[in-house]
Write a protein that holds these residues in place. Structure first.
Motif, short mmCIF file in Angstrom:
data_model
loop_
_atom_site.label_atom_id
_atom_site.label_comp_id
_atom_site.label_asym_id
_atom_site.label_seq_id
_atom_site.Cartn_x
_atom_site.Cartn_y
_atom_site.Cartn_z
N MET A 419 0.79 -1.23 0.00
CA MET A 419 0.00 0.00 0.00
C MET A 419 0.84 1.29 0.00
O MET A 419 0.50 2.22 -0.74
CB MET A 419 -0.96 -0.04 1.20
CG MET A 419 -2.01 1.00 1.23
SD MET A 419 -3.14 0.96 -0.17
CE MET A 419 -4.40 -0.13 0.41
N SER A 442 9.00 1.94 7.89
CA SER A 442 7.97 1.08 7.29
C SER A 442 7.58 -0.05 8.25
O SER A 442 7.72 -1.23 7.94
CB SER A 442 8.44 0.54 5.95
OG SER A 442 7.35 -0.09 5.29
N GLY A 468 -2.92 -3.42 5.62
CA GLY A 468 -2.94 -4.75 5.02
C GLY A 468 -3.26 -5.79 6.08
O GLY A 468 -3.15 -5.54 7.28
N MET A 474 -0.41 -8.01 12.88
CA MET A 474 0.72 -7.70 13.75
C MET A 474 0.30 -6.77 14.89
O MET A 474 0.78 -6.91 16.01
CB MET A 474 1.86 -7.09 12.96
CG MET A 474 3.18 -7.62 13.44
SD MET A 474 4.58 -7.13 12.44
CE MET A 474 4.88 -8.56 11.43
N ASN A 496 -5.57 -9.39 1.27
CA ASN A 496 -5.12 -10.12 0.07
C ASN A 496 -4.42 -11.41 0.47
O ASN A 496 -3.58 -11.92 -0.25
CB ASN A 496 -4.22 -9.23 -0.81
CG ASN A 496 -3.08 -8.63 0.00
OD1 ASN A 496 -2.66 -9.20 1.02
ND2 ASN A 496 -2.57 -7.50 -0.43
N GLY A 498 -2.26 -12.35 2.79
CA GLY A 498 -0.84 -12.48 3.09
C GLY A 498 -0.02 -11.29 2.67
O GLY A 498 -0.54 -10.19 2.46
N PHE A 499 1.26 -11.52 2.56
CA PHE A 499 2.21 -10.44 2.31
C PHE A 499 2.36 -10.25 0.80
O PHE A 499 3.35 -10.68 0.19
CB PHE A 499 3.57 -10.78 2.92
CG PHE A 499 3.53 -11.15 4.39
CD1 PHE A 499 2.51 -10.70 5.22
CD2 PHE A 499 4.53 -11.94 4.94
CE1 PHE A 499 2.49 -11.03 6.57
CE2 PHE A 499 4.53 -12.28 6.29
CZ PHE A 499 3.50 -11.83 7.10
N ALA A 500 1.41 -9.58 0.19
CA ALA A 500 1.42 -9.44 -1.27
C ALA A 500 2.67 -8.73 -1.75
O ALA A 500 3.26 -9.09 -2.77
CB ALA A 500 0.16 -8.70 -1.72
N SER A 501 3.09 -7.69 -1.02
CA SER A 501 4.26 -6.92 -1.44
C SER A 501 5.50 -7.80 -1.51
O SER A 501 6.17 -7.87 -2.54
CB SER A 501 4.51 -5.78 -0.45
OG SER A 501 4.55 -6.30 0.87
C1 TPP Z 1 7.52 -5.27 11.65
C2 TPP Z 1 7.83 -5.63 10.23
N1 TPP Z 1 8.15 -6.90 9.90
C3 TPP Z 1 8.42 -7.23 8.62
C4 TPP Z 1 8.39 -6.29 7.63
C5 TPP Z 1 8.71 -6.68 6.19
N2 TPP Z 1 7.47 -6.57 5.40
C6 TPP Z 1 7.24 -5.47 4.67
S1 TPP Z 1 5.75 -5.52 3.94
C7 TPP Z 1 5.40 -7.02 4.58
C8 TPP Z 1 4.08 -7.67 4.31
C9 TPP Z 1 2.92 -6.81 4.67
O1 TPP Z 1 1.73 -7.55 4.50
P1 TPP Z 1 0.34 -6.81 4.43
O2 TPP Z 1 0.18 -5.88 5.57
O3 TPP Z 1 -0.72 -7.84 4.28
O4 TPP Z 1 0.44 -5.92 3.13
P2 TPP Z 1 0.56 -6.41 1.61
O5 TPP Z 1 1.99 -6.69 1.36
O6 TPP Z 1 -0.28 -7.62 1.44
O7 TPP Z 1 0.09 -5.25 0.82
C10 TPP Z 1 6.46 -7.49 5.34
C11 TPP Z 1 6.48 -8.81 6.01
C12 TPP Z 1 8.07 -4.95 8.03
N3 TPP Z 1 8.03 -3.94 7.17
N4 TPP Z 1 7.76 -4.66 9.32
#
Ligand code: TPP
Ligand code: MG
Length: 626
Positions: A419, A442, A468, A474, A496, A498-501
């Motif tokens: 996002m 971030s 997300g 979290m 979506n 999971g972790f789409a990014s």
């Molecule tokens: C505390 C933390 N752990 C790990 C990350 C690495 N990371 C960046 S984006 C992401 C996934 C985020 O998932 P989501 O909130 O569902 O967003 P989407 O990617 O699906 O848009 C991760 C694991 C981070 N930025 N912050």
């Protein structure tokens, strides 16, 4: 000398309540309250002091210490760093939960005051509950973990030590070049010890936030460099907004025709439709900004620290002759990329340059080129807002709906996932404080907690938190705090699965989205993110979870239902969560940009080998800018 006998905690609370800040003749309190979660290590010290004089510092109950710090940082950012909240925690895990928040605040240069409880200074009952023992060191506790993430750190071993420590803390918190997290670790016995404090320590104290002018001869040189430039570009960073320089910037741009690109923290420096506003720059940049950046012969960075997202990992500026002028309140940043350093306040510097450039303006052809690119980009945004992707909508359509249905002064908040990049490109900003994406750290989990701080800082605005599913899982708990404080948030929960990014990043580097999708483990497909992976979906219902936390929940299945929910949400005075599923594979493209992420140099996988070749090819575009 008049003195007053108080415990160290009582003295601290009194001191914090008396601190004021002044900039441009406007004066107000610096600390508007104190978040806290009590346990041993603060319940009888700082907790007792807050309870005894509740009129001094409003107490807010947090859910997770990390969330408290994010809320304080969001508050401070919304107030342009001129006010903040303190955070008190118990010892041990309560304290270390704040470390991530401290790092996020410091990286984003946002003032927050952290007051973790600490082990006994006397050491008599050691080891106390939650005390980390270090056999070779008697003076170490878990609070030493705050040292690298704090701008000022101290441990108050005697009650009178509070006096110099508190003054040092304030000096750092109110210095725009050096601000960030300040940690005063408070041994629990000392918190309760009394001392005859000088009364003067508690008198109102005004901290003046200055607007220093950069060196005059360097300003002359900068103006000369601008006058001879053929393709200059301003990069507006967070410093433009904190310094409230947006009007001065708009004036300079309108008059001179120098176009402006924005970093994440600087987005909102110009309205999206201002002539010359090229939008986001760098790895998550727009076609307009990235094309102009690639050929720029002069980059004027204002209040930016040139993160890798801004410079596209040092590939954004491809003109061999490119030079840099860096306006920054911090000399550390002003010296980056071999630039001419204009150390000082952004607004003062912009006005000084504008004055020196009177009678000069860019030629019409460059202006027209920039304006055409801006309009082209605006059409691309409209296309993505109205993609009508199916069966599940694309994230860009969700952004479009929220942008169109939010008011011009409302605030969008985000931090991690796919996002932030999409918002950076697509969000049409209409107000300098309308775009709040924490992209220095971030931090997954910042979104709701930070959004709460934004709302507390300016309750008159609607706050739209874009979160997300990963970030939601979290840290969603501060929804409870928002309900408790009657600080309404409108949270758009983009699901979506999971972790789409990171899934997309992983696929683009040959690793198939490993470990980024919510699926049961099934033979041969551990975490596989291929579109037709056979793993079964998890029985997780985040909408119901949000309801359980006290939010009013809408379950939208389409963009139309999202729009209806956004309209309905305006009439609800409690925190709203709108759950919307989206297509995890339908991302916003990149526009002439790159981000350096290392790829394995040797691998059994042909996809990884291919990605490595591509990585090495792209790396040749990196520049040093010395
Ligand atoms: C505390 C933390 N752990 C790990 C990350 C690495 N990371 C960046 S984006 C992401 C996934 C985020 O998932 P989501 O909130 O569902 O967003 P989407 O990617 O699906 O848009 C991760 C694991 C981070 N930025 N912050
Ligand atoms: Mg997700």
């Amino acid at each position: 000398m008049k003195t007053v006998r108080l415990t160290m905690s009582q003295a601290l609370v009194r001191f914090l309540a008396a601190q004021r800040v002044e900039r441009d003749g406007v004066q107000h309190r610096f600390f508007e309250g104190c978040f806290g979660i009590f346990g041993h290590g603060n319940v009888t010290g700082v907790g007792q002091a807050l309870a005894e004089e509740p009129g001094l510092l409003t107490y807010y109950q947090g859910r997770n210490e990390q969330g408290m710090v994010h809320a304080a940082a969001g508050f401070a950012r919304m107030r342009n760093r001129l006010a903040t909240l303190a955070c008190t925690s118990s010892i041990g895990p309560g304290a270390t939960n704040m470390v991530t928040g401290a790092a996020a605040a410091t990286i984003n240069r946002l003032p927050v005051l952290l007051l973790p409880g600490d082990v006994f200074a006397s050491r008599r009952p050691d080891p106390v509950l939650q005390q980390l023992e270090t056999p070779g060191r008697g003076d170490v506790s878990v609070n030493d973990a705050f040292i690298p993430v704090s701008r000022y750190w101290d441990r108050i071993q005697r009650p009178e030590q509070l006096v110099p420590a508190a003054l040092s803390a304030m000096r750092m918190l109110t210095d725009p070049a050096d601000t960030g997290a300040v940690t005063l670790a408070l041994p629990q016995d000392v918190q309760a010890e009394a001392f005859e404090y000088p009364e003067e320590f508690f008198s109102e104290r005004v901290w003046n936030i200055a607007r220093p002018t950069p060196d005059a001869s360097l300003l002359d040189r900068a103006a000369q460099m601008i006058r001879v430039a053929k393709r200059p570009l301003i990069i507006a960073g967070g410093g433009v907004i904190y310094s409230q320089a947006t009007e001065s910037l708009a004036h300079l741009v309108k008059r001179s025709g120098i176009p402006v690109a924005e970093t994440q923290a600087g987005k909102g420096s110009l309205r999206f439709d201002h002539p010359g506003a090229l939008g986001a720059v760098g790895a998550t940049g727009t076609l307009a900004a990235n094309r102009i950046a690639a050929q720029a012969d002069l980059v004027i960075g204002i209040g930016t620290r040139y993160s890798d997202f801004t410079t596209a990992s040092k590939t954004a500026f491809q003109n061999d002759a490119v030079k840099f002028i860096n306006v920054n309140i911090a000399s550390f940043d002003a010296g980056k990329l071999g630039g001419l350093p204009l150390v000082g306040d952004a607004r003062v510097a912009i006005e000084a340059l504008d004055q020196r450039l009177q009678g000069w303006a860019m030629d019409g052809a460059y202006r027209a080129e920039c304006e055409q690119l801006r309009q082209e980009w605006d059409r691309e945004v409209s296309r993505l807002y109205d993609l009508r992707h199916g069966p599940l909508p694309a994230q860009s359509e969700v952004i479009g709906a929220v942008n169109e249905l939010s008011g011009p002064r409302d605030v969008v908040v985000c931090a991690a996932g796919s996002m932030p990049g999409d918002l950076h490109k697509l969000w049409r900003t209409r107000d300098p404080k309308g775009y709040h994406v924490e992209y220095g750290y971030s931090t997954m989990g910042y979104e709701i907690a930070g959004g709460l701080g934004v709302k507390m800082a300016d309750p008159k605005r609607e706050v739209y938190v874009m979160v997300g599913d990963g970030s939601y899982l979290m840290m969603a708990q501060e929804i409870v705090t928002s309900v408790q404080e009657r600080m309404k948030l409108t949270i758009v929960l983009v699901d979506n699965q999971g972790f789409a990014s990171i899934g997309g990043l992983s696929r683009s580097k040959g690793t198939a989205g490993f470990g980024t999708r919510y699926r049961y483990r099934s033979a041969g497909s551990l975490g596989d993110d291929a579109a037709h992976s056979d793993g079964e979906a998890l029985p997780v219902d985040m909408a119901t979870n949000a309801e359980g936390l006290g939010a009013h929940v809408f379950r939208a299945k389409s963009v139309e239902e999202l729009r209806d929910a956004l309209v309905a949400a305006k009439k609800i005075d409690r925190t709203v969560v709108i759950h919307i599923p989206t297509d995890r594979y339908e991302g916003v493209p990149n526009y002439d940009s790159w981000w350096e992420v290392p790829v394995a140099e040797v691998s059994k996988s042909p996809e990884v080998v291919k990605a490595r070749v591509e990585h090495e090819r792209a790396s040749t575009r990196r520049r040093w800018h010395l």
